[in-house]
Enzyme design. Structure first.
Site, PDB file in Angstrom:
ATOM      1  N   ILE A   1       0.832  -1.208   0.000  1.00  0.00           N
ATOM      2  CA  ILE A   1       0.000   0.000   0.000  1.00  0.00           C
ATOM      3  C   ILE A   1       0.866   1.258   0.000  1.00  0.00           C
ATOM      4  O   ILE A   1       0.616   2.208  -0.744  1.00  0.00           O
ATOM      5  CB  ILE A   1      -0.974  -0.011   1.194  1.00  0.00           C
ATOM      6  CG1 ILE A   1      -1.898  -1.228   1.117  1.00  0.00           C
ATOM      7  CG2 ILE A   1      -1.809   1.275   1.220  1.00  0.00           C
ATOM      8  CD1 ILE A   1      -2.689  -1.505   2.376  1.00  0.00           C
TER       9      ILE A   1
ATOM     10  N   ASP B   1      12.176   2.398   4.899  1.00  0.00           N
ATOM     11  CA  ASP B   1      11.743   1.004   4.852  1.00  0.00           C
ATOM     12  C   ASP B   1      12.929   0.101   5.169  1.00  0.00           C
ATOM     13  O   ASP B   1      14.041   0.351   4.701  1.00  0.00           O
ATOM     14  CB  ASP B   1      11.176   0.666   3.467  1.00  0.00           C
ATOM     15  CG  ASP B   1      10.300  -0.575   3.465  1.00  0.00           C
ATOM     16  OD1 ASP B   1      10.827  -1.663   3.794  1.00  0.00           O
ATOM     17  OD2 ASP B   1       9.104  -0.469   3.141  1.00  0.00           O
TER      18      ASP B   1
ATOM     19  N   TYR C   1      -2.822  -8.821  16.318  1.00  0.00           N
ATOM     20  CA  TYR C   1      -2.646  -7.846  15.233  1.00  0.00           C
ATOM     21  C   TYR C   1      -3.599  -6.668  15.417  1.00  0.00           C
ATOM     22  O   TYR C   1      -3.188  -5.506  15.440  1.00  0.00           O
ATOM     23  CB  TYR C   1      -2.867  -8.507  13.870  1.00  0.00           C
ATOM     24  CG  TYR C   1      -3.016  -7.503  12.747  1.00  0.00           C
ATOM     25  CD1 TYR C   1      -1.968  -6.652  12.414  1.00  0.00           C
ATOM     26  CD2 TYR C   1      -4.222  -7.394  12.039  1.00  0.00           C
ATOM     27  CE1 TYR C   1      -2.116  -5.716  11.403  1.00  0.00           C
ATOM     28  CE2 TYR C   1      -4.366  -6.464  11.028  1.00  0.00           C
ATOM     29  CZ  TYR C   1      -3.310  -5.626  10.711  1.00  0.00           C
ATOM     30  OH  TYR C   1      -3.452  -4.687   9.716  1.00  0.00           O
TER      31      TYR C   1
ATOM     32  N   ARG D   1     -17.362  -9.581   1.892  1.00  0.00           N
ATOM     33  CA  ARG D   1     -16.387  -8.585   2.332  1.00  0.00           C
ATOM     34  C   ARG D   1     -16.424  -7.363   1.425  1.00  0.00           C
ATOM     35  O   ARG D   1     -16.869  -7.428   0.279  1.00  0.00           O
ATOM     36  CB  ARG D   1     -14.966  -9.177   2.328  1.00  0.00           C
ATOM     37  CG  ARG D   1     -14.740 -10.323   3.302  1.00  0.00           C
ATOM     38  CD  ARG D   1     -14.763  -9.843   4.746  1.00  0.00           C
ATOM     39  NE  ARG D   1     -14.497 -10.914   5.684  1.00  0.00           N
ATOM     40  CZ  ARG D   1     -15.427 -11.673   6.265  1.00  0.00           C
ATOM     41  NH1 ARG D   1     -16.714 -11.479   5.969  1.00  0.00           N
ATOM     42  NH2 ARG D   1     -15.096 -12.604   7.127  1.00  0.00           N
TER      43      ARG D   1
ATOM     44  N   ALA E   1     -12.334 -20.554  11.945  1.00  0.00           N
ATOM     45  CA  ALA E   1     -12.759 -19.923  13.204  1.00  0.00           C
ATOM     46  C   ALA E   1     -12.592 -18.408  13.107  1.00  0.00           C
ATOM     47  O   ALA E   1     -11.589 -17.909  12.606  1.00  0.00           O
ATOM     48  CB  ALA E   1     -11.932 -20.462  14.361  1.00  0.00           C
ATOM     49  N   GLY E   2     -13.599 -17.672  13.578  1.00  0.00           N
ATOM     50  CA  GLY E   2     -13.483 -16.217  13.666  1.00  0.00           C
ATOM     51  C   GLY E   2     -13.810 -15.453  12.396  1.00  0.00           C
ATOM     52  O   GLY E   2     -13.638 -14.242  12.343  1.00  0.00           O
TER      53      GLY E   2
END
Length: 338
Positions: free
Chosen positions: A12, A32, A156, A237, A298-299
């Site tokens: 990005i 970076d 995260y 999404r 899961a999740g």
């Protein structure tokens, strides 16, 4: 204006650097470590016009402080971070150190160096697993707005939320320091001229994975869960093209000239199912790659769509690539180039 982009050799960040180099007269510096960023991306960006590249890790706090004292930046756009959710569960301290501690130090140095504007790359993961009865229902779609409860379900998301709080508290203590925090949904695609794109190895993003299947880098892929309460049974999404995301970051720098600090969700406010994405990649590529179904992970919530009305209203942000075929086509063409 002198502007620093941390993580500017990454996916990005590099698209933001590209837009700044092409469409502004800002003096651009990129910091970076090249741990996950790419030398070749920096080389490609250097073809546009001259900018400063600093190979350094944000964990080298003394060195970062020296850079700020020397360069006198006016604004910082902060991307540099670790971002793989399963890894954050296995190695939480890596995420709290690299994401939260390094951001805290960067904010400290920015404040001490007189930086006036700070644009932060956050994530919709700060919302955790939505309770759908609390979401705004818009034409049958569940949308998350910025007032939704922040309750991350992995390190995260937590590391990013901690970073948000640090930035906000710093701004409360220093009226000269202003911020925009962007909470991303699902970013995909590549620059339309295919000069840069997503090079991440072992990618987990759906459109990237499907594109890799289309060019033969993978033998096939799985759809995880086909029994969700959605029209075709697969997760929905909100996918945003990386160039629209980059455009928002640049608008945010000017936005802070006349406006107060703020937090914005950034997505298109509409969703596509996993099956729709896979079918679209097959359509734009002309390749009928192998797709198998597997149990739910899961999740994984059934539906995650951004309520993006705030950024459109306040920042007058108007996306240019709000089309699933366009997103998938640029991702596929980039994968083919790779």
């Amino acid at each position: 204006m002198k502007i620093l982009i941390t993580g500017g050799a990454g996916y990005i960040g590099s698209h933001v650097v590209k837009m700044l180099l092409e469409n502004s007269d800002y003096e651009v510096s990129v910091l970076d470590s090249l741990v996950t960023g790419f030398d070749s991306t920096i080389e490609e960006l250097a073809k546009i016009r001259k900018f400063q590249f600093i190979k350094e890790d944000l964990s080298n706090w003394n060195k970062v402080e020296e850079i700020f004292k020397k360069e006198k930046f006016d604004a910082v756009i902060h991307f540099a971070a670790s971002l793989i959710v399963p890894e954050s569960v296995e190695k939480p301290l890596k995420y709290y150190l690299n994401n939260t501690a390094n951001t805290a130090n960067l904010v400290r140095i920015a404040n001490e160096s007189g930086v006036k504007k700070f644009i932060f790359s956050s994530t919709a993961a700060v919302y955790g697993e939505p309770k759908f009865d609390e979401l705004r229902i818009d034409n049958g779609e569940c949308k998350i707005n910025e007032k939704f409860e922040t309750k991350p379900i992995n390190p995260y998301g937590q590391s990013k939320l901690f970073s948000e709080k640090i930035i906000q508290d710093a701004a409360k203590a220093n009226s000269e320091f202003k911020y925009v925090i962007f909470r991303y949904f699902n970013v995909a695609g590549a620059a339309p001229d295919l000069s840069i794109g997503q090079k991440t190895k072992n990618a987990t993003h759906l459109i990237k994975v499907a594109s890799e299947c289309a060019v033969g880098k993978r033998d096939g892929m799985y759809i995880f869960g086909t029994d969700y309460p959605t029209p075709d049974g697969t997760c929905i999404r909100d996918y945003i093209h990386v160039m629209d995301l980059a455009d928002a970051h640049i608008k945010a720098v000017d936005y802070l000239d006349e406006n107060e600090s703020d937090i914005f969700n950034i997505g298109y406010g509409s969703g596509a199912s996993v099956k729709e994405v896979v079918d679209t990649v097959k359509k734009v590529s002309g390749v009928d790659f192998k797709v198998e179904t597997a149990p739910r992970r899961a999740g994984d919530p059934a539906m995650l769509i951004a309520d993006s009305s705030k950024i459109k209203e306040k920042m007058k942000w108007q996306p240019k690539y709000d089309d699933l075929e366009t997103i998938c086509k640029t991702a596929y063409e980039w994968e083919k180039k790779l």
